[in-house]
Scaffold this active site. Sequence first.
Site, PDB file in Angstrom:
ATOM      1  N   GLU A 231       3.590   4.123   6.054  1.00 37.22           N
ATOM      2  CA  GLU A 231       2.414   3.132   5.777  1.00 37.22           C
ATOM      3  C   GLU A 231       1.235   3.865   4.989  1.00 37.22           C
ATOM      4  O   GLU A 231       1.224   5.157   5.012  1.00 37.22           O
ATOM      5  CB  GLU A 231       2.009   2.976   7.236  1.00 37.22           C
ATOM      6  CG  GLU A 231       0.683   1.878   7.214  1.00 37.22           C
ATOM      7  CD  GLU A 231       0.835   0.542   6.761  1.00 37.22           C
ATOM      8  OE1 GLU A 231       0.986   0.225   5.523  1.00 37.22           O
ATOM      9  OE2 GLU A 231       0.472  -0.313   7.239  1.00 37.22           O
ATOM     10  N   ASP A 232       0.373   3.305   4.334  1.00 37.48           N
ATOM     11  CA  ASP A 232      -0.704   4.060   3.584  1.00 37.48           C
ATOM     12  C   ASP A 232      -1.689   4.163   4.503  1.00 37.48           C
ATOM     13  O   ASP A 232      -2.142   5.243   4.438  1.00 37.48           O
ATOM     14  CB  ASP A 232      -1.218   3.120   2.521  1.00 37.48           C
ATOM     15  CG  ASP A 232      -1.742   1.424   3.037  1.00 37.48           C
ATOM     16  OD1 ASP A 232      -1.387   1.421   4.258  1.00 37.48           O
ATOM     17  OD2 ASP A 232      -2.215   0.832   2.089  1.00 37.48           O
TER      18      ASP A 232
ATOM     19  N   LYS B 150      -7.414   6.034  10.506  1.00 35.59           N
ATOM     20  CA  LYS B 150      -8.732   6.150  11.064  1.00 35.59           C
ATOM     21  C   LYS B 150      -8.869   5.953  12.598  1.00 35.59           C
ATOM     22  O   LYS B 150      -8.731   5.009  13.232  1.00 35.59           O
ATOM     23  CB  LYS B 150      -9.170   4.793  10.540  1.00 35.59           C
ATOM     24  CG  LYS B 150      -9.559   4.506   9.129  1.00 35.59           C
ATOM     25  CD  LYS B 150     -10.028   3.226   8.685  1.00 35.59           C
ATOM     26  CE  LYS B 150     -10.086   3.060   7.631  1.00 35.59           C
ATOM     27  NZ  LYS B 150     -10.780   1.473   6.946  1.00 35.59           N
TER      28      LYS B 150
ATOM     29  N   ASP C 244      -5.311   1.766  10.579  1.00 36.87           N
ATOM     30  CA  ASP C 244      -6.633   1.450  10.848  1.00 36.87           C
ATOM     31  C   ASP C 244      -6.730   1.105  12.265  1.00 36.87           C
ATOM     32  O   ASP C 244      -6.769   1.904  13.312  1.00 36.87           O
ATOM     33  CB  ASP C 244      -7.082   0.364   9.799  1.00 36.87           C
ATOM     34  CG  ASP C 244      -8.626   0.022   9.890  1.00 36.87           C
ATOM     35  OD1 ASP C 244      -9.296   0.739  10.621  1.00 36.87           O
ATOM     36  OD2 ASP C 244      -8.833  -1.000   9.507  1.00 36.87           O
TER      37      ASP C 244
ATOM     38  N   PHE D 292     -14.140   2.651   4.359  1.00 32.92           N
ATOM     39  CA  PHE D 292     -13.127   1.985   3.693  1.00 32.92           C
ATOM     40  C   PHE D 292     -12.745   2.747   2.449  1.00 32.92           C
ATOM     41  O   PHE D 292     -13.712   3.147   1.645  1.00 32.92           O
ATOM     42  CB  PHE D 292     -13.658   0.463   3.005  1.00 32.92           C
ATOM     43  CG  PHE D 292     -13.026  -0.279   2.459  1.00 32.92           C
ATOM     44  CD1 PHE D 292     -11.808  -1.033   3.079  1.00 32.92           C
ATOM     45  CD2 PHE D 292     -12.600  -0.318   1.022  1.00 32.92           C
ATOM     46  CE1 PHE D 292     -11.031  -1.790   2.575  1.00 32.92           C
ATOM     47  CE2 PHE D 292     -11.692  -0.921   0.432  1.00 32.92           C
ATOM     48  CZ  PHE D 292     -10.739  -1.831   1.386  1.00 32.92           C
ATOM     49  N   VAL D 293     -11.728   2.962   2.159  1.00 35.82           N
ATOM     50  CA  VAL D 293     -11.154   3.642   1.093  1.00 35.82           C
ATOM     51  C   VAL D 293     -10.125   3.143   0.161  1.00 35.82           C
ATOM     52  O   VAL D 293      -9.586   2.140   0.571  1.00 35.82           O
ATOM     53  CB  VAL D 293     -10.157   5.095   1.787  1.00 35.82           C
ATOM     54  CG1 VAL D 293     -11.179   6.039   2.609  1.00 35.82           C
ATOM     55  CG2 VAL D 293      -9.199   4.440   2.863  1.00 35.82           C
TER      56      VAL D 293
ATOM     57  N   GLY E 148       0.837  -1.323  -0.124  1.00 32.89           N
ATOM     58  CA  GLY E 148       0.039   0.219   0.143  1.00 32.89           C
ATOM     59  C   GLY E 148       0.673   1.281  -0.053  1.00 32.89           C
ATOM     60  O   GLY E 148       0.354   2.456  -0.603  1.00 32.89           O
TER      61      GLY E 148
ATOM     62  N   ARG F  48      -5.135   0.264  -6.756  1.00 33.52           N
ATOM     63  CA  ARG F  48      -4.052   0.972  -6.074  1.00 33.52           C
ATOM     64  C   ARG F  48      -3.589   2.055  -6.979  1.00 33.52           C
ATOM     65  O   ARG F  48      -2.727   3.275  -6.701  1.00 33.52           O
ATOM     66  CB  ARG F  48      -2.810   0.097  -5.956  1.00 33.52           C
ATOM     67  CG  ARG F  48      -3.154  -0.972  -5.159  1.00 33.52           C
ATOM     68  CD  ARG F  48      -1.789  -1.845  -4.520  1.00 33.52           C
ATOM     69  NE  ARG F  48      -1.970  -3.113  -3.891  1.00 33.52           N
ATOM     70  CZ  ARG F  48      -2.262  -3.221  -2.845  1.00 33.52           C
ATOM     71  NH1 ARG F  48      -2.130  -2.151  -2.014  1.00 33.52           N
ATOM     72  NH2 ARG F  48      -2.305  -4.405  -1.847  1.00 33.52           N
TER      73      ARG F  48
ATOM     74  N   ASP G 269      -6.028  -0.654  -1.754  1.00 33.31           N
ATOM     75  CA  ASP G 269      -6.530  -1.514  -2.713  1.00 33.31           C
ATOM     76  C   ASP G 269      -7.780  -1.894  -2.165  1.00 33.31           C
ATOM     77  O   ASP G 269      -7.991  -1.896  -1.096  1.00 33.31           O
ATOM     78  CB  ASP G 269      -5.508  -2.626  -3.078  1.00 33.31           C
ATOM     79  CG  ASP G 269      -5.535  -3.669  -1.991  1.00 33.31           C
ATOM     80  OD1 ASP G 269      -5.180  -3.172  -0.678  1.00 33.31           O
ATOM     81  OD2 ASP G 269      -6.146  -4.898  -1.958  1.00 33.31           O
TER      82      ASP G 269
HETATM   83  P1  IMP Z   1      -4.250  -2.106  10.602  1.00 38.07           P
HETATM   84  O1  IMP Z   1      -3.337  -3.222  11.059  1.00 38.07           O
HETATM   85  O2  IMP Z   1      -5.692  -2.637  10.994  1.00 38.07           O
HETATM   86  O3  IMP Z   1      -4.024  -0.651  11.101  1.00 38.07           O
HETATM   87  O4  IMP Z   1      -4.716  -2.150   9.134  1.00 38.07           O
HETATM   88  C1  IMP Z   1      -3.646  -1.638   8.255  1.00 38.07           C
HETATM   89  C2  IMP Z   1      -3.580  -2.048   6.952  1.00 38.07           C
HETATM   90  O5  IMP Z   1      -5.063  -2.658   6.552  1.00 38.07           O
HETATM   91  C3  IMP Z   1      -3.224  -1.089   6.029  1.00 38.07           C
HETATM   92  O6  IMP Z   1      -1.742  -1.073   5.826  1.00 38.07           O
HETATM   93  C4  IMP Z   1      -3.905  -1.457   4.714  1.00 38.07           C
HETATM   94  O7  IMP Z   1      -3.285  -2.256   3.695  1.00 38.07           O
HETATM   95  C5  IMP Z   1      -5.234  -2.093   5.162  1.00 38.07           C
HETATM   96  N1  IMP Z   1      -6.439  -1.103   5.245  1.00 38.07           N
HETATM   97  C6  IMP Z   1      -6.840  -0.736   6.361  1.00 38.07           C
HETATM   98  N2  IMP Z   1      -7.916   0.218   6.114  1.00 38.07           N
HETATM   99  C7  IMP Z   1      -8.144   0.136   4.682  1.00 38.07           C
HETATM  100  C8  IMP Z   1      -9.091   0.760   3.634  1.00 38.07           C
HETATM  101  O8  IMP Z   1      -9.999   1.411   4.094  1.00 38.07           O
HETATM  102  N3  IMP Z   1      -8.556   0.465   2.382  1.00 38.07           N
HETATM  103  C9  IMP Z   1      -7.488  -0.452   1.987  1.00 38.07           C
HETATM  104  N4  IMP Z   1      -7.037  -1.022   3.007  1.00 38.07           N
HETATM  105  C10 IMP Z   1      -7.013  -0.809   4.074  1.00 38.07           C
END
Ligand code: IMP
Length: 187
Positions: free
Chosen positions: A110-111, A142, A114, A163-164, A55, A176, A170
Amino acid sequence: MSSHFYQPETVTCNGEKFKLFITKEQIDERMKQLGVQLNRDFEGKKPIFIGILNGAFIFLADIMRHVTIPCEVDFMKLSSYGDEKVSSGQVTELKHIDAKIEDRHVILVEDIVDTGLSMNYMVKRMHENNPASVSVCTLLHKKVATKYEVQLDYVGFEIPDAFVLGYGLDYAQEGRNLSQIYVLDKA
Ligand code: IMP
């Protein structure tokens, strides 16, 4: 300045409809601001940017071109989502960094943060190698979705729990390549 990239108002990705959320102009402006901050904070420190694949590849490429101090780059690959829109709750390391980061100033890129699961894991993983410092730079955050605490040093945009897609992010590996950021259209 208008961009030559494809900039539709809505897109369909894997059968789901998404609408424009953050424009290319807004992204470009924010990249410049983050670049100024990074140049100031890491002056004389030769940081190493570690992009988290897949990402972060577009964000990292753009932000690094606003960095004017000496710096390096490497990549790590994690997988936590599979092809779903919600996290599986597990982090799988698919590729580790090649660079030696002992005594180095690391900036994790990081992208999106979440739940914080991936970044929480990454920060701990980096500290195993005794870096001089570990900072976190994320394009999106988020805040309301946080389950794992992580200190975020540089945040492009705070967004709601939706969700984005696009600009590296992606949905089931597609989307992407979009130059702007879109949000799932629930209407
Ligand atoms: P976390 O580990 O829950 O913080 O999630 C991080 C990863 O989940 C990111 O690097 C993304 O790859 C993916 N992700 C989380 N939210 C989204 C979204 O809204 N769209 C696309 N990918 C997401």
